[in-house]
Design a protein around this motif. Structure first.
Motif, PDB file in Angstrom:
ATOM      1  N   ARG A 178       6.692 -21.713 -38.849  1.00  0.00           N
ATOM      2  CA  ARG A 178       6.538 -21.360 -40.111  1.00  0.00           C
ATOM      3  C   ARG A 178       5.463 -21.225 -40.802  1.00  0.00           C
ATOM      4  O   ARG A 178       4.281 -21.844 -40.530  1.00  0.00           O
ATOM      5  N   ASN A 179       5.029 -20.090 -41.673  1.00  0.00           N
ATOM      6  CA  ASN A 179       3.867 -19.647 -42.363  1.00  0.00           C
ATOM      7  C   ASN A 179       3.416 -20.886 -43.197  1.00  0.00           C
ATOM      8  O   ASN A 179       4.293 -21.385 -44.042  1.00  0.00           O
ATOM      9  N   GLU A 180       2.307 -21.341 -42.946  1.00  0.00           N
ATOM     10  CA  GLU A 180       1.829 -22.597 -43.748  1.00  0.00           C
ATOM     11  C   GLU A 180       1.557 -22.304 -45.226  1.00  0.00           C
ATOM     12  O   GLU A 180       1.616 -23.014 -45.910  1.00  0.00           O
ATOM     13  N   GLY A 183       5.816 -20.630 -46.184  1.00  0.00           N
ATOM     14  CA  GLY A 183       7.121 -21.343 -45.816  1.00  0.00           C
ATOM     15  C   GLY A 183       7.964 -20.473 -45.135  1.00  0.00           C
ATOM     16  O   GLY A 183       8.913 -21.079 -44.506  1.00  0.00           O
ATOM     17  N   GLU A 184       7.690 -19.201 -44.899  1.00  0.00           N
ATOM     18  CA  GLU A 184       8.493 -18.227 -44.311  1.00  0.00           C
ATOM     19  C   GLU A 184       8.566 -18.477 -42.542  1.00  0.00           C
ATOM     20  O   GLU A 184       7.367 -18.712 -42.157  1.00  0.00           O
ATOM     21  N   LEU A 185       9.516 -18.392 -42.115  1.00  0.00           N
ATOM     22  CA  LEU A 185       9.683 -18.474 -40.687  1.00  0.00           C
ATOM     23  C   LEU A 185       9.330 -17.131 -40.095  1.00  0.00           C
ATOM     24  O   LEU A 185       9.985 -16.256 -40.260  1.00  0.00           O
ATOM     25  N   GLN A 208      18.938 -20.697 -38.882  1.00  0.00           N
ATOM     26  CA  GLN A 208      19.053 -21.444 -39.871  1.00  0.00           C
ATOM     27  C   GLN A 208      19.599 -22.666 -40.048  1.00  0.00           C
ATOM     28  O   GLN A 208      19.091 -23.509 -41.128  1.00  0.00           O
ATOM     29  N   MET A 211      17.118 -25.113 -38.790  1.00  0.00           N
ATOM     30  CA  MET A 211      15.996 -25.269 -39.852  1.00  0.00           C
ATOM     31  C   MET A 211      16.534 -26.256 -41.188  1.00  0.00           C
ATOM     32  O   MET A 211      15.761 -27.421 -41.541  1.00  0.00           O
ATOM     33  N   GLU A 252       7.806 -32.798 -41.088  1.00  0.00           N
ATOM     34  CA  GLU A 252       7.529 -31.447 -41.363  1.00  0.00           C
ATOM     35  C   GLU A 252       8.065 -30.609 -40.331  1.00  0.00           C
ATOM     36  O   GLU A 252       7.802 -31.067 -38.921  1.00  0.00           O
ATOM     37  N   GLY A 255       8.426 -24.861 -36.926  1.00  0.00           N
ATOM     38  CA  GLY A 255       9.019 -23.974 -36.704  1.00  0.00           C
ATOM     39  C   GLY A 255      10.461 -24.099 -35.560  1.00  0.00           C
ATOM     40  O   GLY A 255      10.631 -25.320 -35.654  1.00  0.00           O
TER      41      GLY A 255
END
Length: 513
Positions: A178-180, A183-185, A208, A211, A252, A255
């Motif tokens: 996940r982009n910090e 939030g995109e994977l 999905q 997640m 949290e 990924g």
């Protein structure tokens, strides 16, 4: 009388505490116990060894002193107590003699060796295992050792992929993180058993679900599994597949770790999924540590640059929130201080260049330390003058009071410097200080290639004029500043003082110090 030592919780620092005189602990080079950390003040605390322990007195430090987790102005340390200076924690240890640590006695009624609650034989990774569970435990121990020491994120992900192929019978392994910021994977690395390949599309429906529900999933035949209807499952001929979230502290999701088998259905069992979950936990911990280490490196670089202008704690705050150093700024109330050496031009004409440089270096070093200790920001040096700010980038409700205290401390420090210089036969100086308060534009001014954090506005001009009007050893302040200080300022009104170039009258006061 017993001797004591302070030992850092990390074990990297040890300080012997001799008896007979108070010991000054701080960041200053002249400290008896010198600790060069940005959260430690120049004169942070005073320690005095006594028969019953060590007496600790905080010296008005910026970040405080705490004993056993409780902040104190003064207190006593006993053996095994902890003391915190700024953000550094130390333990007091009793010592029989210099260099010989005395073991602490066990608590009354407790066996000297402690109590064994449970025993578990730990075997090395290559030792023979008695059953499948022991073998998997052995593999996990080996995995933990491999991952714990790797902080580079790219090498770490390669190691995770390689270990996955070593310990599991899978055709493909993919890691998505996940982009910090967004939030995109994002796909990071994918590999097939035959070697590297372009990233294969991981079935979105499986990822999905993992997640959204934060659960690991196993499908024995993805093509017929009613939970997953994505086209990529059929296009890639996925048979058996497992996917586990990479869970960090605080739940949290960093990924996912995905594995599959393209040829054989029913190739994974429940114990394989359990192993993948345990392995994913170790991988997530290693990825979290890697990101934290990278964040620390990035913050350290930023902080090293900004500590030239800000107090160490402010520089650390900017490093943690890097949006604070973006181009642009804002309008806000600020306190601005100028300090200028009186008669410096004439003085410099009679001195050699190296002597002038030495004088200014000693003077500015002391002045900047005083400003930082009172929560100010160094804006710039202008020849023999300096400009300091209170109220940005981190504002405090008592910024004006801090500036007032800093100005008094600066004049007192100049007196101390002159005493030492006079004794050494060096030239002495006198300093005039001016302070003003009001709304300014504050922020990073310039271009993306070169930014200067500064303030703009008439408030700055008035502060500079006050400094120019101040005589040797004087502190002149405006009425606006005097009203902004939370406590009354002992000052006398100077009705006859006018500032050059000002169309409006500025009421001026001389601070008594």
């Amino acid at each position: 009388m017993p001797l004591y030592r302070l030992v850092s919780t990390s074990g990297t620092q040890t300080f012997e505490l001799p008896a007979g005189r108070p010991l000054i602990l701080g960041r200053g080079v002249a400290s008896d116990i010198a600790i060069y950390d940005p959260t430690i003040s120049r004169r942070h605390a005073e320690l005095t060894v006594a028969a019953e322990g060590v007496h600790v007195k905080d010296l008005g430090s910026s970040n405080g002193t705490a004993i056993n987790g409780r902040r104190v102005a003064a207190g006593r340390l006993g053996p095994n107590d902890s003391v915190t200076f700024g953000k550094l924690v130390y333990q007091l240890q009793a010592v029989r003699g210099p260099g010989d640590a005395a073991p602490l006695p066990p608590p009354t009624g407790a066996p000297a060796g402690g109590t064994i609650v449970r025993q578990l034989r730990v075997r090395s990774a290559d030792a023979p295992a008695s059953d499948g569970a022991a073998r998997k435990l052995s593999l996990l121990l080996d995995v933990a050792q491999k991952l714990s020491g790797e902080l580079d994120i790219d090498r770490l992900l390669d190691t995770i992929i390689s270990v996955t192929f070593e310990v599991m019978h899978v055709d493909r392994v993919s890691i998505l993180l996940r982009n910090e910021s967004t939030g995109e994977l994002v796909p990071r690395v994918s590999r097939t058993r035959v070697g590297d390949a372009e990233f294969q599309h991981v079935p979105r429906s499986i990822v999905q679900k993992v997640m959204d529900e934060r659960l690991a999933v196993l499908t024995q035949n993805a093509a017929t599994d009613t939970r997953f209807k994505g086209k990529s499952i059929l296009q890639q001929s996925v048979r058996s597949a497992m996917c586990s979230p990479l869970m960090a502290q605080g739940d949290e999701v960093l990924g996912v770790l995905y594995v599959d088998n393209l040829a054989i259905a029913n190739s994974f069992q429940d114990e394989d999924l359990q192993f993948l979950v345990a392995f994913s936990g170790l991988a997530a911990m290693a990825i979290g540590n890697s990101r934290y280490a990278e964040r620390l490196r990035r913050e350290e670089n930023v902080r090293a640059n900004f500590e030239r202008y800000f107090a160490p704690n402010v520089a650390a705050e900017i490093a943690r929130h890097q949006q604070a150093i973006a181009l642009g700024g804002e309008r806000r109330p600020m306190t601005v201080l100028f300090a200028d050496i009186r008669g410096f031009t004439a003085m410099a004409e009679q001195m050699q260049p190296d002597a002038i440089a030495a004088l200014l270096t000693d003077y500015f070093t002391e002045m900047v330390e005083v400003i930082f200790e009172h929560g100010g920001t160094l804006d710039k040096f202008i020849g023999d003058a300096l400009m300091a700010l209170w109220g940005a980038p981190v504002a405090h409700p008592d910024d004006a009071r801090r500036a007032h205290q800093a100005a008094v401390a600066m004049q007192q420090t100049v007196e101390g410097l002159n005493q030492r210089w006079r004794a050494a036969g060096r030239t002495t100086i006198a300093v005039g200080i001016g302070i003003n308060y009001g709304d300014v534009f504050v922020g990073n001014i310039g271009s993306h290639r070169r930014l200067e954090y500064t303030v703009i506005g008439d408030v700055v001009n008035v502060a500079q004029r006050l400094s120019a009007e101040a005589g040797p050893g004087e502190i002149l302040v405006s009425e606006a500043f005097r009203r902004a200080v939370s406590a009354p300022v002992d000052a006398e009104h100077l009705p006859g003082t006018g500032l050059k170039g000002k169309t409006q009258t500025v009421e001026v006061f001389r601070v008594r110090w």
